[in-house]
Design a protein around this motif. Structure first.
Motif, PDB file in Angstrom:
ATOM      1  N   VAL A  36     -10.238  19.248  15.512  1.00 14.39           N
ATOM      2  CA  VAL A  36      -9.721  18.515  14.358  1.00 14.39           C
ATOM      3  C   VAL A  36      -9.775  19.409  13.127  1.00 14.39           C
ATOM      4  N   GLY A  37      -9.204  18.929  12.039  1.00 13.84           N
ATOM      5  CA  GLY A  37      -9.019  19.749  10.848  1.00 13.84           C
ATOM      6  C   GLY A  37     -10.205  19.896   9.915  1.00 13.84           C
ATOM      7  N   SER A  38     -11.231  19.044  10.027  1.00 18.15           N
ATOM      8  CA  SER A  38     -12.359  19.135   9.094  1.00 18.15           C
ATOM      9  C   SER A  38     -13.628  18.574   9.732  1.00 18.15           C
ATOM     10  N   ARG A  39     -14.764  18.978   9.200  1.00 19.90           N
ATOM     11  CA  ARG A  39     -16.044  18.463   9.695  1.00 19.90           C
ATOM     12  C   ARG A  39     -16.151  16.954   9.455  1.00 19.90           C
ATOM     13  N   GLU A  40     -15.659  16.496   8.316  1.00 23.77           N
ATOM     14  CA  GLU A  40     -15.705  15.064   8.018  1.00 23.77           C
ATOM     15  C   GLU A  40     -14.930  14.271   9.053  1.00 23.77           C
ATOM     16  N   ILE A  45     -14.556  10.849  14.030  1.00 18.24           N
ATOM     17  CA  ILE A  45     -14.130  10.662  15.417  1.00 18.24           C
ATOM     18  C   ILE A  45     -15.342  10.511  16.325  1.00 18.24           C
ATOM     19  N   ASP A  46     -16.374  11.301  16.082  1.00 17.25           N
ATOM     20  CA  ASP A  46     -17.618  11.171  16.852  1.00 17.25           C
ATOM     21  C   ASP A  46     -18.153   9.745  16.772  1.00 17.25           C
ATOM     22  N   SER A  47     -18.236   9.222  15.586  1.00 16.44           N
ATOM     23  CA  SER A  47     -18.725   7.859  15.387  1.00 16.44           C
ATOM     24  C   SER A  47     -17.823   6.840  16.071  1.00 16.44           C
ATOM     25  N   GLN A  48     -16.544   7.020  15.930  1.00 16.68           N
ATOM     26  CA  GLN A  48     -15.587   6.080  16.514  1.00 16.68           C
ATOM     27  C   GLN A  48     -15.642   6.090  18.036  1.00 16.68           C
ATOM     28  N   LEU A  49     -15.861   7.257  18.653  1.00 14.47           N
ATOM     29  CA  LEU A  49     -15.917   7.327  20.113  1.00 14.47           C
ATOM     30  C   LEU A  49     -17.131   6.592  20.681  1.00 14.47           C
ATOM     31  N   TRP A  50     -18.195   6.472  19.906  1.00 12.19           N
ATOM     32  CA  TRP A  50     -19.371   5.724  20.366  1.00 12.19           C
ATOM     33  C   TRP A  50     -19.106   4.230  20.372  1.00 12.19           C
ATOM     34  N   LEU A  74     -16.308  17.669  23.759  1.00  9.50           N
ATOM     35  CA  LEU A  74     -16.909  18.291  22.587  1.00  9.50           C
ATOM     36  C   LEU A  74     -15.913  18.269  21.433  1.00  9.50           C
ATOM     37  N   ILE A  75     -16.357  17.792  20.280  1.00  7.31           N
ATOM     38  CA  ILE A  75     -15.500  17.704  19.087  1.00  7.31           C
ATOM     39  C   ILE A  75     -15.825  18.887  18.190  1.00  7.31           C
TER      40      ILE A  75
END
Length: 151
Positions: A36-40, A45-50, A74-75
């Protein structure tokens, strides 16, 4: 050469489409990297996948930990492939430059962002002209995927 799938998002957002595609990837026994384009955006996305669905567990992690090599998904915001993925997803304005080293690339872009559409057109031509097998999928009004590949 890689198989490259372009997904033109219109009726359903990335947050609804990406988890389903990642589930299918894992069902096939493949590992994936999501660039993805940024750490934010990676953290979002990490949070949403959970939490994307109560009855599902999608094992994944954010790049930069000691466990990167063990993650099925891995993101990342970089070009690395520390988990040995065979499938690489590009989202949030991360643009594929080459299919080298992967079986499949999946490029998801918003049809509501003119700059993202323009970037996708350039990437499509570049990857196709490099000899990759390229397909173009567009959502209809009901969210179904229609193959719109131009030969």
């Amino acid at each position: 050469m890689a198989e490259v799938l372009f997904y033109h998002l219109e009726s359903r957002p990335l947050e609804a489409v990406l988890p389903l595609l990642l589930e299918k990837t894992l069902e096939r026994g493949w590992r994936a990297v999501v660039e993805v384009g940024s750490r934010e955006r990676a953290e979002a996305i990490d949070s949403q996948l959970w939490t994307f669905r109560d009855d599902s567990f999608l094992p994944h992690g954010l790049a930069g930990d000691d466990t990167d090599a063990d993650q099925p998904v891995l993101i990342t915001t970089g070009e690395e492939n520390p988990n040995g993925a065979t499938v690489r997803f590009f989202a949030d304005r991360a643009v594929p430059q080459s299919g080298e080293g992967y079986t499949r690339l999946v490029y998801l872009f918003s049809g509501h962002d003119p700059d993202a559409v323009a970037e996708a057109r350039i990437a499509y031509r570049t990857l196709r002209d490099a000899g990759n097998q390229v397909t173009y999928w567009q959502q209809d009004d009901a969210g179904r995927w229609i193959d719109r590949t131009r030969q």
